[in-house]
Design an enzyme around this catalytic site. Structure first.
Site, PDB file in Angstrom:
ATOM      1  N   ASP A 248       0.775  -1.117  -0.313  1.00  0.00           N
ATOM      2  CA  ASP A 248       0.055   0.095  -0.034  1.00  0.00           C
ATOM      3  C   ASP A 248       0.872   1.227   0.083  1.00  0.00           C
ATOM      4  O   ASP A 248       2.200   1.059  -0.090  1.00  0.00           O
ATOM      5  CB  ASP A 248      -1.161   0.115   1.177  1.00  0.00           C
ATOM      6  CG  ASP A 248      -2.315   0.814   1.008  1.00  0.00           C
ATOM      7  OD1 ASP A 248      -2.215   1.995   0.864  1.00  0.00           O
ATOM      8  OD2 ASP A 248      -3.428   0.075   0.738  1.00  0.00           O
ATOM      9  N   HIS A 302      -2.873   3.893  -3.759  1.00  0.00           N
ATOM     10  CA  HIS A 302      -2.303   3.148  -2.616  1.00  0.00           C
ATOM     11  C   HIS A 302      -0.967   2.832  -3.038  1.00  0.00           C
ATOM     12  O   HIS A 302      -0.769   1.420  -2.788  1.00  0.00           O
ATOM     13  CB  HIS A 302      -2.994   2.095  -2.526  1.00  0.00           C
ATOM     14  CG  HIS A 302      -4.657   2.445  -1.867  1.00  0.00           C
ATOM     15  ND1 HIS A 302      -4.679   2.809  -0.397  1.00  0.00           N
ATOM     16  CD2 HIS A 302      -5.773   2.441  -2.379  1.00  0.00           C
ATOM     17  CE1 HIS A 302      -5.912   3.196  -0.412  1.00  0.00           C
ATOM     18  NE2 HIS A 302      -6.533   3.220  -1.477  1.00  0.00           N
ATOM     19  N   GLU A 373      -9.997   3.942  -5.350  1.00  0.00           N
ATOM     20  CA  GLU A 373      -9.816   4.847  -4.692  1.00  0.00           C
ATOM     21  C   GLU A 373      -8.568   5.809  -5.341  1.00  0.00           C
ATOM     22  O   GLU A 373      -7.859   6.627  -4.701  1.00  0.00           O
ATOM     23  CB  GLU A 373      -9.231   4.604  -3.342  1.00  0.00           C
ATOM     24  CG  GLU A 373     -10.433   4.509  -2.520  1.00  0.00           C
ATOM     25  CD  GLU A 373     -10.176   4.321  -0.998  1.00  0.00           C
ATOM     26  OE1 GLU A 373     -11.337   4.344  -0.156  1.00  0.00           O
ATOM     27  OE2 GLU A 373      -9.202   3.831  -0.522  1.00  0.00           O
TER      28      GLU A 373
END
Length: 596
Positions: A248, A302, A373
């Site tokens: 991440d 991420h 995201e």
């Protein structure tokens, strides 16, 4: 053909017996409500048992089994005592790989049996000898979404001999059968040794093909011993997928020998990494427990720390907005970082990453590519990306950034295929059908435009929306396959930050997925912003066990009717060294049905 008789070397268990119901002066019966209750006078025409744990083995249709079987289930009411040293295994003749697997899972089983038996097991005497026959109908040794995990278990008593026959189409079904066999026995707390039911017949198969647990090892590093303990609990609950969210923006602990910069720049420390031999060991450990490992390399969002070395080594910015502030303008959660899809060097590095991942996994295994995201504010603030978009006729609206996002995924999938040799396979006659990869749901997977960007024959979408959201149904109607992680039931980090709620095991259990052929199954998610090895067990268990029964059996009964079986399963998890969250006062455990 001569079957092999295997007498396993046994070791003494490390854990003693539990004293939860050690009043041997009392008797227990299974009443009409399938509750085990204490009595002080033997009733007529009823079986009585020396302890609650013994009563629970045979009380109700499913006794102490978790998850509950989906097919014919018959458990006898009488038991016998035995010493695990009198257990023998008979493995039918099969391929070397099959026999080796069956031998290994037999050793795992016998170690767990001794653990249940306790410290005084050497003094136990046997009323009967137990022979466990393992029969597999195929030599398939890899687990995937098409693997047959069904099994049949029979316990047959004749004189002083008890024969347990476990048969399955694959080694993984037989493994599940052994797990069930272990749940048909318990320590005899009023004597020394174990008790096993004299008769049983169970036919069982899972409802969903994908029964997973996601564990994030990037936000906080999770030591290998804690990962393996989690896998032990998953095996006891019949999960079959461990989704390893290994990278991440916070850290990149996966060691890639060809690019050591990833961990040099991205790991929390030199000893907080997962080298190739460790990853391979974890994958092998999981397979012996019926679990496939799906590795996720999150991208293009991420992705920050660990990708922030390109400029120093002449490759430009592989990632942009790394650790940029104020973070709310550039990412969903700090620290920020997204891959730079217009950097021509990026995909060469991605190729090396994918090649390494493939070297660790079985050839047929898929990969999770993350994909959620993406923050358009990051790309929109990066001059290199803005210039590229202008040069290629793209504006700076959401639809333009969606196009850039989709092109990244298309390029990544092409590299994955090339590294697997599927570009060559596609020229065969008949052609080999390329395997699917997994991505998270996002703005890109919105049902209104997903078909423009992501092929339904190549992408499986893992949805992480609330149960009331219509997106999963819309995606299913379009023909996409889904893995579902219901956000308001199966997100185990919730309840400890922001406005999120904590979801109990009952909420997790009662969360139902659509009964649609496109639903492969689901996953509980353990994001580790506020979780490390010190509280890992209690955040996962026994809530994950509730998810496991939902995915295995898809029960049509409410969680309340499974409470007593979960009490017993919590004890099993403790035997494995897991420290699950308590779900009731001891009084409620010892007095079944009194706290409803």
């Amino acid at each position: 053909m001569h079957p092999q008789i295997i007498i396993l070397a046994l070791c003494v268990g490390l854990l003693g017996k539990t004293a939860a119901d050690n009043d041997c002066s009392a008797k227990w019966i299974c009443n009409r409500d399938d509750k085990c209750v204490r009595i002080h006078k033997d009733p007529q025409n009823l079986h009585t048992y020396n302890s609650q744990s013994v009563c629970r083995l045979v009380c109700g249709r499913y006794g102490a089994l978790w998850p509950r079987p989906t097919g014919h289930t018959l458990i006898g009411q009488t038991l016998f005592s035995f010493n695990p040293r009198d257990l023998k295994f008979n493995i039918s003749e099969a391929s070397v790989g099959t026999v080796n697997y069956l031998q290994a899972i037999s050793n795992i089983f016998i170690t767990k049996v001794f653990n249940e038996c306790g410290d005084d097991c050497n003094e136990a005497r046997s009323e009967k000898h137990v022979l466990v026959r393992l029969l597999v109908h195929s030599n398939e040794t890899e687990i995937n979404w098409s693997t047959d995990e069904s099994y049949r278990l029979d316990v047959i008593t004749s004189g002083d001999q008890v024969t347990v026959r476990i048969s399955g189409s694959t080694i993984f079904g037989v493994r599940h059968g052994l797990e069930t066999l272990g749940q048909l026995m318990t320590a005899d707390i009023c004597d020394v040794g174990l008790l096993l039911v004299k008769s049983a017949r169970i036919e069982d198969r899972p409802f969903y093909r994908h029964r997973g647990l996601l564990l994030d090892t990037s936000r906080n590093y999770i030591p290998v011993k804690d990962i393996k303990r989690t896998l032990d609990g998953m095996a006891a609950s019949k999960f079959n997928v461990w989704h390893w969210h290994i990278t991440d923006s916070h850290s990149f602990p996966l060691e890639i020998p060809s690019i050591p910069q990833f961990t040099i720049f991205g790991a929390y420390g030199p000893n907080l990494t997962y080298p190739p031999n460790v990853v391979s060991d974890i994958i092998a450990y999981a397979k012996l427990r019926g679990i496939r490992v799906i590795i996720e390399i999150d991208a293009p969002s991420h992705a920050g720390n660990g990708w922030n070395w390109g400029h120093k080594f002449g490759l430009g910015d592989l990632a942009v907005c790394v650790n940029k502030q104020p973070w709310r303008s550039f990412c969903i959660q700090p620290p920020c970082g997204q891959l730079n899809p217009v950097n021509s060097f990026l995909f060469g590095v991605v190729r090396d990453v994918y090649r390494h991942v493939q070297s660790l996994l079985p050839h047929s295994e898929t990969m999770h590519m993350g994909g959620d995201e993406v923050h358009f504010g990051c790309w929109n603030s990066t001059q290199e990306i803005v210039d590229y978009m202008q040069q290629h006729g793209l504006g700076r609206d959401s639809k333009d950034f969606l196009q850039l996002w989709a092109e990244f995924h298309q390029a990544s999938l092409r590299i994955w295929d090339e590294e697997r040799g599927q570009d060559e396979n596609s020229r065969r006659d008949p052609p080999v059908v390329p395997s699917k990869v997994i991505i998270f749901s996002s703005h890109l997977t919105d049902a209104g435009h997903i078909e423009k960007y992501l092929q339904k024959d190549r992408y499986i979408v893992q949805t992480w929306v609330e149960s009331s959201d219509e997106q999963p149904t819309k995606l299913l109607d379009l023909g996409y396959e889904l893995i579902m992680s219901t956000k308001n039931a199966w997100y185990f980090d919730h309840g400890f930050w922001g406005q999120t709620r904590y979801y109990t095991w009952k909420t997790a259990y009662d969360n139902r997925l659509p009964q649609h052929p496109g639903v492969l199954g689901g996953e509980a998610c353990v994001w580790t912003e506020l979780i490390d090895e010190n509280n890992l067990d209690s955040r996962i268990w026994p809530r994950a066990a509730a998810v496991a029964e939902r995915l295995w059996a898809n029960p049509d009964t409410p969680s309340q009717q499974s409470t007593e079986r979960l009490f017993r399963h919590n004890t099993r998890l403790q035997r494995l060294g897991i420290q699950p969250e308590p779900i009731a006062p001891k009084y409620c455990i010892l007095n079944e049905g009194q706290c409803t």
